[in-house]
Design a protein around this motif. Structure first.
Motif, PDB file in Angstrom:
ATOM      1  N   PRO A  16     -28.581  10.756  34.848  1.00 60.09           N
ATOM      2  CA  PRO A  16     -28.320  11.807  33.859  1.00 60.09           C
ATOM      3  C   PRO A  16     -29.337  12.922  34.013  1.00 60.09           C
ATOM      4  N   THR A  17     -28.911  14.127  33.755  1.00 59.84           N
ATOM      5  CA  THR A  17     -29.854  15.244  33.857  1.00 59.84           C
ATOM      6  C   THR A  17     -30.567  15.391  32.523  1.00 59.84           C
ATOM      7  N   LEU A  18     -31.859  15.239  32.576  1.00 61.84           N
ATOM      8  CA  LEU A  18     -32.668  15.405  31.372  1.00 61.84           C
ATOM      9  C   LEU A  18     -33.326  16.763  31.470  1.00 61.84           C
ATOM     10  N   ASN A  19     -32.999  17.632  30.553  1.00 57.14           N
ATOM     11  CA  ASN A  19     -33.582  18.969  30.618  1.00 57.14           C
ATOM     12  C   ASN A  19     -34.794  19.055  29.712  1.00 57.14           C
ATOM     13  N   LEU A  20     -35.943  19.013  30.328  1.00 56.86           N
ATOM     14  CA  LEU A  20     -37.183  19.186  29.586  1.00 56.86           C
ATOM     15  C   LEU A  20     -37.927  20.293  30.295  1.00 56.86           C
ATOM     16  N   SER A  21     -37.948  21.462  29.673  1.00 57.18           N
ATOM     17  CA  SER A  21     -38.615  22.565  30.358  1.00 57.18           C
ATOM     18  C   SER A  21     -40.121  22.423  30.164  1.00 57.18           C
ATOM     19  N   PRO A  22     -40.899  22.929  31.110  1.00 59.52           N
ATOM     20  CA  PRO A  22     -42.362  22.841  30.972  1.00 59.52           C
ATOM     21  C   PRO A  22     -42.857  23.490  29.690  1.00 59.52           C
ATOM     22  N   LEU A  24     -41.315  23.631  26.820  1.00 63.49           N
ATOM     23  CA  LEU A  24     -41.056  22.739  25.692  1.00 63.49           C
ATOM     24  C   LEU A  24     -42.092  21.619  25.660  1.00 63.49           C
ATOM     25  N   LEU A  25     -42.368  21.069  26.856  1.00 64.30           N
ATOM     26  CA  LEU A  25     -43.352  19.986  26.944  1.00 64.30           C
ATOM     27  C   LEU A  25     -44.710  20.454  26.443  1.00 64.30           C
ATOM     28  N   GLN A  26     -45.058  21.663  26.895  1.00 66.44           N
ATOM     29  CA  GLN A  26     -46.361  22.178  26.487  1.00 66.44           C
ATOM     30  C   GLN A  26     -46.406  22.409  24.979  1.00 66.44           C
ATOM     31  N   THR A  27     -45.283  22.874  24.439  1.00 69.84           N
ATOM     32  CA  THR A  27     -45.235  23.091  22.985  1.00 69.84           C
ATOM     33  C   THR A  27     -45.402  21.775  22.242  1.00 69.84           C
ATOM     34  N   ILE A  28     -44.720  20.733  22.746  1.00 70.32           N
ATOM     35  CA  ILE A  28     -44.820  19.428  22.077  1.00 70.32           C
ATOM     36  C   ILE A  28     -46.259  18.925  22.121  1.00 70.32           C
ATOM     37  N   LEU A  29     -46.858  19.015  23.311  1.00 69.63           N
ATOM     38  CA  LEU A  29     -48.238  18.537  23.441  1.00 69.63           C
ATOM     39  C   LEU A  29     -49.188  19.340  22.565  1.00 69.63           C
ATOM     40  N   PHE A  30     -48.939  20.656  22.533  1.00 72.82           N
ATOM     41  CA  PHE A  30     -49.785  21.495  21.679  1.00 72.82           C
ATOM     42  C   PHE A  30     -49.647  21.064  20.227  1.00 72.82           C
ATOM     43  N   ALA A  31     -48.404  20.771  19.810  1.00 74.24           N
ATOM     44  CA  ALA A  31     -48.186  20.369  18.418  1.00 74.24           C
ATOM     45  C   ALA A  31     -48.956  19.084  18.127  1.00 74.24           C
ATOM     46  N   ILE A  32     -48.916  18.138  19.086  1.00 70.61           N
ATOM     47  CA  ILE A  32     -49.612  16.863  18.860  1.00 70.61           C
ATOM     48  C   ILE A  32     -51.106  17.104  18.694  1.00 70.61           C
ATOM     49  N   PHE A  33     -51.687  17.844  19.652  1.00 78.33           N
ATOM     50  CA  PHE A  33     -53.142  18.043  19.608  1.00 78.33           C
ATOM     51  C   PHE A  33     -53.539  18.895  18.415  1.00 78.33           C
ATOM     52  N   ALA A  34     -52.707  19.898  18.082  1.00 81.50           N
ATOM     53  CA  ALA A  34     -53.036  20.754  16.942  1.00 81.50           C
ATOM     54  C   ALA A  34     -52.971  19.954  15.654  1.00 81.50           C
ATOM     55  N   ALA A  35     -51.974  19.068  15.558  1.00 82.11           N
ATOM     56  CA  ALA A  35     -51.861  18.240  14.353  1.00 82.11           C
ATOM     57  C   ALA A  35     -53.073  17.329  14.237  1.00 82.11           C
ATOM     58  N   LEU A  36     -53.490  16.749  15.385  1.00 83.98           N
ATOM     59  CA  LEU A  36     -54.680  15.885  15.378  1.00 83.98           C
ATOM     60  C   LEU A  36     -55.907  16.664  14.904  1.00 83.98           C
ATOM     61  N   THR A  37     -56.069  17.870  15.489  1.00 83.28           N
ATOM     62  CA  THR A  37     -57.245  18.671  15.146  1.00 83.28           C
ATOM     63  C   THR A  37     -57.224  19.083  13.679  1.00 83.28           C
TER      64      THR A  37
ATOM     65  N   SER B  25     -46.566  24.409  34.880  1.00 78.21           N
ATOM     66  CA  SER B  25     -45.801  24.982  35.978  1.00 78.21           C
ATOM     67  C   SER B  25     -44.605  24.106  36.310  1.00 78.21           C
ATOM     68  N   VAL B  26     -43.741  24.646  37.147  1.00 73.77           N
ATOM     69  CA  VAL B  26     -42.589  23.866  37.580  1.00 73.77           C
ATOM     70  C   VAL B  26     -43.077  22.729  38.456  1.00 73.77           C
ATOM     71  N   SER B  27     -42.538  21.575  38.231  1.00 73.65           N
ATOM     72  CA  SER B  27     -43.045  20.404  38.912  1.00 73.65           C
ATOM     73  C   SER B  27     -42.592  20.368  40.371  1.00 73.65           C
ATOM     74  N   VAL B  28     -43.493  19.939  41.215  1.00 73.37           N
ATOM     75  CA  VAL B  28     -43.183  19.788  42.629  1.00 73.37           C
ATOM     76  C   VAL B  28     -43.323  18.313  42.969  1.00 73.37           C
ATOM     77  N   ALA B  29     -42.357  17.775  43.658  1.00 72.61           N
ATOM     78  CA  ALA B  29     -42.445  16.355  43.996  1.00 72.61           C
ATOM     79  C   ALA B  29     -43.495  16.145  45.067  1.00 72.61           C
TER      80      ALA B  29
END
Lengths: 212, 479
Positions: A16-22, A24-37, B25-29
């Protein structure tokens, strides 16, 4: 064997194609760390137990370290852990242990102190916001600000900058540390002179025999 | 100012090879070998791996490889500790559960899980319950940078490698201090206070001795450090110059103190403080402290092996040679095998250092706390400062003058031998040869001694344990 593997039909088609853009990932991680802080910072202010405050401060510092990692500032993150989480905080807890006389020392400021602290915080926040917004051209500056680069700052360049272009501030800060160390040694030495002599210091072998 | 030294060039090359692909960045394998085989060969993604898959992969590696590895390691180390202790004291040690008692730790673990999880009435229950996790969790983060092989590293691009591990180990102390404080027990608080002052003071010689090695290598990244030492025993940092050789030992002593190992186990000295900071703990929370301790021992030993003792490389430089050859060939199966061998060598080296720590624990008596601090502030600290100066002088006077330093010569790469060395290189070479010989000789001597002891184990044990040979004081007077 390698050819056999290479000739297999690509399994990727079946996945399956999982669309997780970088982003979005960075936003999620930022939210986690910001919430912790932020969360632990609020806990730090809200709790009255001093050691719990120290733990909340540890969480805040760890969260800030995580934010540094998100900004690709690895060295800063490691320094954050060594200096604040591993050094300063331990010294704070150590000081509490040495000085407190009750098992759970509490910190209860008076109403006047609370009012002053809130006033100081509001003034600081307002002046910082005003300075930031006026100096760099308002909100537009934030929108156009360059994103942190994808590459962490190379360590060798950092070292060469510290010992090359910025040698004077580097040396000045080390002189400051030296002054602090000498001051601490002087204080420790002065304190020892005031205390009464240790009765066990001058015991000889005969004294101990006599005591038995 | 000289242009880029070799270490930095190699670092650049490493970066070019791995490519910098960060969260943003865009991931590279092809970040790591296994990843590239998995995604490109098996899944046929050909260089464009979705970020989600890479994340899932990293989570699986962390949960299915790193965590079980640490737990198994701690269990085997506890078994080994008891075996070593037994043989040091002319006993057998655990031998009932499983073959030669191998499953003893498993049985202990089951027992600890079944025990009641107690929290004293007067304790600060929140901190009391939190402390074991605070001691346990940071050690896992240190495995982020552990170099198990040239491509078997969780995060090979971490440019602050060694420093990161040092930072993580300094956070771990917080858990111990909190455990002691929140137990609300005088013994525990004493243990925690000793831990705090011991840790804070021993961090300085620890950091300075690491700095000596890092300065000679010119990088903090543990993978780059491993690649630098891939040319055989003479390229290991411990053989490169006399200052690194001395820093190796100072690091070992300071690391004993920072992992609370005997003779520096004052935070839990059982003859004075019951059990120090974990007096009040029971059940699984107690076990967490043990896991954290043994994992920290491995991390500290791994840093010592990775920084000074040649990382994943064998003394002949074969791993480095084949690794480079397979990289040029693009032979991924060969690379996988080389990495497996490298991981085995790295773990063996770290275990050897753990064995040394155990050996010392059952040999040396425990000093007083003031003696411990005296040893740190007045002996180790000045020594490591002198070593730092000496290593700087060595780098300036000898290594920078030799146009082609002998330091990186790999005996299996004959092209290296065609360079003509310049002034200073000869001094470096002689030092390397002498130090290599010292290490090989002492290693062989220890191995020979252990082999001799093992061959004569029966007679020695009989002589030691035979009641007829034991002279009791005062027995002659009664007869």
């Amino acid at each position: 064997m390698t050819h056999a593997i290479a000739s297999l039909p690509p399994l990727a088609m079946a996945l399956p194609t999982l669309n997780l853009s970088p982003d979005l990932l960075q936003t999620i991680l930022f939210a986690i760390f910001a919430a912790l802080t932020g969360g632990s910072a609020i806990m730090l202010v809200a709790t009255k137990n001093i050691v719990r405050m120290a733990v909340a401060l540890l969480m805040t510092l760890l969260g800030i370290g995580g934010l540094y990692f998100l900004l690709n500032a690895e060295f800063l993150a490691a320094v954050q852990l060594v200096v604040y989480a591993g050094g300063t905080l331990i010294l704070i807890v150590f000081g509490v242990m040495l000085t407190s006389n009750s098992p759970f020392s509490r910190f209860e400021p008076s109403l006047l102190e609370k009012t002053l602290a809130i006033l100081a915080a509001i003034i600081l926040l307002a002046s910082l916001l005003a300075a930031i917004l006026s100096a760099t051209g308002g909100e537009a500056a934030f929108a156009n600000a360059a994103l942190p680069s994808d590459q962490p700052y190379p360590m060798d360049a950092l070292g060469q900058a510290l010992l090359g272009d910025y040698l004077l501030p580097f040396e000045l800060s080390s002189v400051l540390l030296l002054v602090v160390m000498i001051g601490a040694a002087f204080l420790a030495k002065g304190r020892r002179r005031e205390t009464p002599a240790d009765p066990f210091v001058n015991l000889t072998a005969n004294d101990t025999k006599a005591a038995r | 100012m000289p242009q880029l030294p070799d270490a930095q060039l190699l670092d650049r090359a490493m970066r070019a090879r791995y490519g910098f692909c960060r969260m943003g960045s865009v991931s590279v394998a092809g970040n790591s070998l296994v990843e590239s085989i998995l995604f490109n060969r098996l899944l046929g993604m050909h260089g464009r791996v979705p970020l989600a898959y890479e994340l899932i992969y990293e989570f699986v590696i962390a949960a299915a490889v790193v965590v079980p590895f640490v737990l198994t390691l701690a269990m085997m180390c506890i078994w080994m500790e008891r075996k070593v202790a037994g043989h040091m004291q002319s006993r057998i040690g655990p031998n009932r559960v499983g073959p030669i008692g191998l499953l003893q730790s498993m049985a202990d673990g089951i027992k600890l899980i079944l025990k009641e999880d107690l929290c004293p009435d007067a304790a600060d229950s929140l901190l009391f319950r939190l402390a074991p996790y605070l001691a346990f969790a940071p050690v896992f983060a240190a495995f982020l940078a552990m170099p198990f092989g040239p491509e078997f590293t969780f995060e090979p691009r971490l440019s602050v490698g060694v420093f990161w591990v040092l930072a993580i180990l300094s956070v771990e102390v917080m858990g111990v201090i909190l455990a002691g404080w929140s137990s609300n027990n005088k013994w525990s608080v004493y243990g925690a206070m000793r831990e705090a002052c011991q840790m804070v003071s021993y961090e300085i010689p620890l950091g300075l001795s690491i700095l000596v090695g890092v300065m000679s290598a010119g990088t903090l990244n543990l993978v780059t450090l491993g690649n630098l030492q891939s040319g055989g025993i003479h390229t290991w940092l411990v053989c490169r110059n006399p200052f690194c050789f001395a820093a190796f030992f100072i690091y070992f002593i300071a690391s004993l103190a920072s992992t609370k190992r005997a003779p520096f186990d004052l935070p839990e000295s059982e003859s004075e403080l019951v059990a120090g900071y974990h007096t009040e703990y029971s059940g699984m929370r107690f076990a967490f402290f043990f896991f954290a301790d043994y994992a920290a021992m491995f991390v500290v030993g791994g840093i010592q092996a990775g920084l000074f003792f040649g990382s994943w490389n064998d003394p002949l430089g074969l791993v480095g040679y084949f690794h480079q050859r397979f990289i040029t060939n693009g032979n991924q199966i060969g690379l996988l095998i080389v990495n497996l061998v490298a991981a085995n060598i790295f773990i063996s080296k770290a275990m050897l250092i753990i064995f040394l720590q155990m050996w010392l624990r059952w040999t040396l008596p425990r000093p007083r706390i003031d003696q411990v601090l005296y040893a740190c502030v007045k002996v180790l600290l000045p020594l490591s400062c002198v070593l730092l100066l000496g290593a700087a002088a060595w780098g300036l006077l000898i290594e920078s003058r030799s146009g082609v330093p002998w330091v990186d010569y790999n005996p299996w790469k004959f092209a290296d031998w065609q360079h003509t060395p310049e002034g200073g290189a000869l001094a470096g070479l002689v030092t390397q040869i002498i130090l290599s010989l010292v290490i090989i000789t002492s290693f062989t001597a220890v191995l020979g001694w252990v082999g001799y002891a093992a061959m004569n184990a029966g007679t020695v044990k009989k002589r030691l344990t035979d009641p007829a040979n034991i002279v009791m004081p005062g027995r002659a007077a009664h007869q």
